[in-house]
Scaffold this active site. Structure first.
Site, PDB file in Angstrom:
ATOM      1  N   GLU A  14       4.261 -28.293 -26.478  1.00 39.05           N
ATOM      2  CA  GLU A  14       5.053 -29.285 -27.224  1.00 39.05           C
ATOM      3  C   GLU A  14       4.495 -29.450 -28.643  1.00 39.05           C
ATOM      4  OE1 GLU A  14       3.658 -29.452 -24.311  1.00 39.05           O
ATOM      5  OE2 GLU A  14       4.679 -30.759 -22.904  1.00 39.05           O
ATOM      6  N   SER A  25      -8.424   7.960  -0.338  1.00 36.97           N
ATOM      7  CA  SER A  25      -7.225   7.264  -0.834  1.00 36.97           C
ATOM      8  C   SER A  25      -7.024   7.456  -2.331  1.00 36.97           C
ATOM      9  CB  SER A  25      -7.335   5.762  -0.530  1.00 36.97           C
ATOM     10  OG  SER A  25      -8.381   5.175  -1.265  1.00 36.97           O
ATOM     11  N   TRP A  68      -5.967   9.755  -5.409  1.00 41.28           N
ATOM     12  CA  TRP A  68      -5.163   8.562  -5.616  1.00 41.28           C
ATOM     13  C   TRP A  68      -3.827   8.738  -4.927  1.00 41.28           C
ATOM     14  CZ3 TRP A  68      -7.809   4.679  -7.445  1.00 41.28           C
ATOM     15  CH2 TRP A  68      -8.915   4.936  -8.273  1.00 41.28           C
ATOM     16  N   SER A 116     -20.359  -8.885   5.456  1.00 37.58           N
ATOM     17  CA  SER A 116     -21.194  -9.749   6.304  1.00 37.58           C
ATOM     18  C   SER A 116     -22.676  -9.424   6.214  1.00 37.58           C
ATOM     19  CB  SER A 116     -20.768  -9.623   7.771  1.00 37.58           C
ATOM     20  OG  SER A 116     -19.398  -9.791   7.884  1.00 37.58           O
ATOM     21  N   GLU A 147      -7.372  -6.498  -2.909  1.00 44.04           N
ATOM     22  CA  GLU A 147      -7.091  -5.058  -3.037  1.00 44.04           C
ATOM     23  C   GLU A 147      -7.435  -4.251  -1.795  1.00 44.04           C
ATOM     24  OE1 GLU A 147      -7.484  -2.841  -6.504  1.00 44.04           O
ATOM     25  OE2 GLU A 147      -7.509  -4.534  -7.877  1.00 44.04           O
ATOM     26  N   LEU A 162      -9.453  -6.016   5.797  1.00 51.28           N
ATOM     27  CA  LEU A 162      -9.505  -7.312   5.106  1.00 51.28           C
ATOM     28  C   LEU A 162      -8.088  -7.849   4.856  1.00 51.28           C
ATOM     29  CD1 LEU A 162     -11.588  -9.340   4.047  1.00 51.28           C
ATOM     30  CD2 LEU A 162     -11.341  -8.310   1.804  1.00 51.28           C
TER      31      LEU A 162
HETATM   32  N1  LIG Z   1      -4.489   2.633  -0.766  1.00 52.18           N
HETATM   33  C1  LIG Z   1      -5.010   1.477  -1.089  1.00 52.18           C
HETATM   34  O1  LIG Z   1      -4.382   0.660  -1.801  1.00 52.18           O
HETATM   35  C2  LIG Z   1      -6.386   1.123  -0.633  1.00 52.18           C
HETATM   36  C3  LIG Z   1      -6.979  -0.045  -1.103  1.00 52.18           C
HETATM   37  C4  LIG Z   1      -8.242  -0.384  -0.656  1.00 52.18           C
HETATM   38  C5  LIG Z   1      -8.858   0.448   0.272  1.00 52.18           C
HETATM   39  N2  LIG Z   1      -8.267   1.569   0.707  1.00 52.18           N
HETATM   40  C6  LIG Z   1      -8.899   2.417   1.698  1.00 52.18           C
HETATM   41  O2  LIG Z   1      -9.134   1.623   2.830  1.00 52.18           O
HETATM   42  C7  LIG Z   1     -10.315   2.093   3.472  1.00 52.18           C
HETATM   43  C8  LIG Z   1     -11.237   0.912   3.731  1.00 52.18           C
HETATM   44  O3  LIG Z   1     -10.553  -0.020   4.506  1.00 52.18           O
HETATM   45  P1  LIG Z   1     -11.243  -0.693   5.762  1.00 52.18           P
HETATM   46  O4  LIG Z   1     -10.180  -1.384   6.503  1.00 52.18           O
HETATM   47  O5  LIG Z   1     -12.036   0.339   6.451  1.00 52.18           O
HETATM   48  O6  LIG Z   1     -12.282  -1.661   5.125  1.00 52.18           O
HETATM   49  P2  LIG Z   1     -12.155  -2.993   4.276  1.00 52.18           P
HETATM   50  O7  LIG Z   1     -10.990  -3.806   4.700  1.00 52.18           O
HETATM   51  O8  LIG Z   1     -12.294  -2.680   2.840  1.00 52.18           O
HETATM   52  O9  LIG Z   1     -13.480  -3.711   4.727  1.00 52.18           O
HETATM   53  C9  LIG Z   1     -13.585  -4.168   6.041  1.00 52.18           C
HETATM   54  C10 LIG Z   1     -14.954  -4.684   6.255  1.00 52.18           C
HETATM   55  O10 LIG Z   1     -15.128  -5.865   5.494  1.00 52.18           O
HETATM   56  C11 LIG Z   1     -16.066  -6.687   6.153  1.00 52.18           C
HETATM   57  N3  LIG Z   1     -15.611  -8.059   6.223  1.00 52.18           N
HETATM   58  C12 LIG Z   1     -16.326  -9.158   5.941  1.00 52.18           C
HETATM   59  N4  LIG Z   1     -15.634 -10.261   6.104  1.00 52.18           N
HETATM   60  C13 LIG Z   1     -14.424  -9.881   6.489  1.00 52.18           C
HETATM   61  C14 LIG Z   1     -13.277 -10.576   6.817  1.00 52.18           C
HETATM   62  N5  LIG Z   1     -13.158 -11.900   6.747  1.00 52.18           N
HETATM   63  N6  LIG Z   1     -12.262  -9.864   7.217  1.00 52.18           N
HETATM   64  C15 LIG Z   1     -12.307  -8.529   7.255  1.00 52.18           C
HETATM   65  N7  LIG Z   1     -13.378  -7.804   6.963  1.00 52.18           N
HETATM   66  C16 LIG Z   1     -14.428  -8.491   6.573  1.00 52.18           C
HETATM   67  C17 LIG Z   1     -16.231  -6.128   7.550  1.00 52.18           C
HETATM   68  O11 LIG Z   1     -17.503  -5.518   7.577  1.00 52.18           O
HETATM   69  P3  LIG Z   1     -18.741  -6.407   8.043  1.00 52.18           P
HETATM   70  O12 LIG Z   1     -18.484  -6.764   9.454  1.00 52.18           O
HETATM   71  O13 LIG Z   1     -19.920  -5.575   7.804  1.00 52.18           O
HETATM   72  O14 LIG Z   1     -18.671  -7.596   7.155  1.00 52.18           O
HETATM   73  C18 LIG Z   1     -15.173  -5.076   7.669  1.00 52.18           C
HETATM   74  O15 LIG Z   1     -15.574  -3.983   8.430  1.00 52.18           O
HETATM   75  C19 LIG Z   1     -10.927   3.125   2.574  1.00 52.18           C
HETATM   76  O16 LIG Z   1     -10.586   4.395   3.069  1.00 52.18           O
HETATM   77  C20 LIG Z   1     -10.250   2.880   1.252  1.00 52.18           C
HETATM   78  O17 LIG Z   1     -10.166   4.061   0.497  1.00 52.18           O
HETATM   79  C21 LIG Z   1      -7.042   1.923   0.267  1.00 52.18           C
END
Ligand SMILES: NC(=O)c1ccc[n+]([C@@H]2O[C@H](COP(=O)([O-])OP(=O)(O)OC[C@H]3O[C@@H](n4cnc5c(N)ncnc54)[C@H](OP(=O)(O)O)[C@@H]3O)[C@@H](O)[C@H]2O)c1
Length: 357
Positions: free
Chosen positions: A46, A162, A164, A215, A287, A292
């Site tokens: 404003e 992943s 790209w 964690s 991301e 997660l």
């Molecule tokens: N294409 C895309 O857009 C994209 C984006 C990102 C990733 N990616 C790919 O995804 C893959 C990784 O994914 P991901 O599922 O294996 O791993 P993530 O989701 O990145 O990480 C999961 C880890 O996070 C930790 N964590 C801590 N607190 C959490 C919570 N509240 N909830 C969930 N997890 C928690 C856990 O490990 P702890 O138990 O040790 O804490 C769990 O194992 C890779 O291959 C990556 O390249 C792709």
């Protein structure tokens, strides 16, 4: 009002935790002044519009996207500025839910004899300021989930590769998004597999804190995140029952901040978001990875999605949203979360789908 909304948009990334606001001063159907809130702590829309008036605003109409403030904050009340300028009518796009305003701005204007009218495009203004509205009403930031996936619905191959999936033009959009955020969040799986830097390149209006849900505090001290932690903040969310204190000390020595959170995976999500709200964060970008994203989905904490789809088939891989709790995933399509206000755009042969959960 649409013109004022377009002006307000120019403040995105610069004004948070304040709202984006645009204002026009109009007489006899012509705009005699225009302004928007340009930077947090600086003058409001404003005052800028009044300052830019090409002629006296006495007796003119102000069109403002959001109810003017009526309290002394970082700047004096805008209601005073409008009253003192001699504005005779104000058209407001949306009431301001901020408790110190919330209708009082309208009352003050009316009390000064100014005609007040509620204008059109209220839902567009609510969408524009969804982060501000959520922070003010729920005290947590707006959470945007982003992922890139193949046509057969995978965010990574079975081996975790992943990079790209999406093309450079889509990745440019992601960097622009990062540059408007208060935080960018990933899981430890992504931090370990991809070694991302999660910064906006080129730098945007804001510098997002990089957050890793990890964690056990396993983030590698040689990782790009850790190595750049003194330049751009890194926050690692750990569970003190699982994390090795010596490891955490090493991360801290490298400038990494630690947030200790003793809660189950799904419960940890709102706890962290509450903490980010305490820090006045308005918008955060989630991301991945799939694990997660799944936990945020289960915690009902995803507000908006940006999905980039590439015409690539990889066979079996990893799904974007991996729910862990039995029953958390929809068992019928009708029970799925159907996005609203969806915008679908072709970007150099990839598809960008954006919508509100
Ligand atoms: N294409 C895309 O857009 C994209 C984006 C990102 C990733 N990616 C790919 O995804 C893959 C990784 O994914 P991901 O599922 O294996 O791993 P993530 O989701 O990145 O990480 C999961 C880890 O996070 C930790 N964590 C801590 N607190 C959490 C919570 N509240 N909830 C969930 N997890 C928690 C856990 O490990 P702890 O138990 O040790 O804490 C769990 O194992 C890779 O291959 C990556 O390249 C792709």
């Amino acid at each position: 009002m649409q013109h004022a909304i377009d002006l307000a948009e120019k403040g995105r990334g610069y004004v948070e935790p304040n709202p984006m606001v645009g204002c026009l001063i109009i007489r006899n159907g012509s705009i005699i002044g225009a302004g928007f809130h340009e930077q947090f702590g600086r003058s409001h829309a404003e005052v800028n519009a009044l300052d830019h008036c090409s002629e006296s605003p006495i007796g003119a109409t102000a069109v403002i996207t959001l109810e003017p403030c009526c309290h002394q904050g970082k700047t004096p009340p805008c209601t005073d500025a409008l009253i003192q300028a001699g504005i005779s009518k104000v058209i407001i796009g949306h009431p301001d839910p901020f408790p110190k305003v919330n209708g009082s701005g309208i009352e003050q204007l009316k009390g000064a004899g100014i005609e007040v009218q509620m204008g059109p495009l209220q839902s567009a203004i609510a969408r524009q300021n969804s982060g501000f509205f959520k922070r003010v009403t729920q005290k947590i930031p707006w959470c945007i989930a982003k992922w890139a996936m193949t046509l057969d619905g995978n965010i990574a191959t079975q081996t975790g590769d992943s990079q790209w999936i999406s093309n450079p033009a889509c990745r440019k959009i992601v960097h622009q998004l990062r540059g408007q955020m208060d935080a960018v969040i990933v899981g430890s799986g992504t931090a370990c597999t991809d070694d991302p830097s999660l910064s906006a390149r080129p730098a945007g209006a804001r510098r997002a804190t990089r957050i890793v849900f990890d964690s056990k505090g396993t983030l590698d001290v040689q990782s790009k995140l850790c190595q750049s932690a003194r330049d751009i903040p890194v926050l690692v969310v750990v569970d003190p029952r699982q994390a090795n204190q010596n490891r955490l000390a090493e991360l801290k020595k490298n400038g990494v901040n630690i947030f200790e959170c003793e809660a189950g995976y799904v419960d940890r999500v709102p706890m962290v978001l509450n903490q980010l709200g305490e820090l006045d964060m308005t918008n955060v970008l989630l991301e991945g990875g799939g694990r997660l994203l799944g936990e945020f989905f289960e915690a009902n904490s995803i507000d908006e999605a940006h999905v980039f789809i590439a015409p690539t088939l990889i066979g079996s891989g990893q799904e974007p949203i991996q729910t862990q709790t039995p029953g958390a995933a929809a068992d019928q399509i009708a029970k799925g979360k159907h996005l609203k206000d969806v915008v679908i755009q072709q970007v150099d042969g990839n598809v960008h789908v954006r919508g509100f959960v």
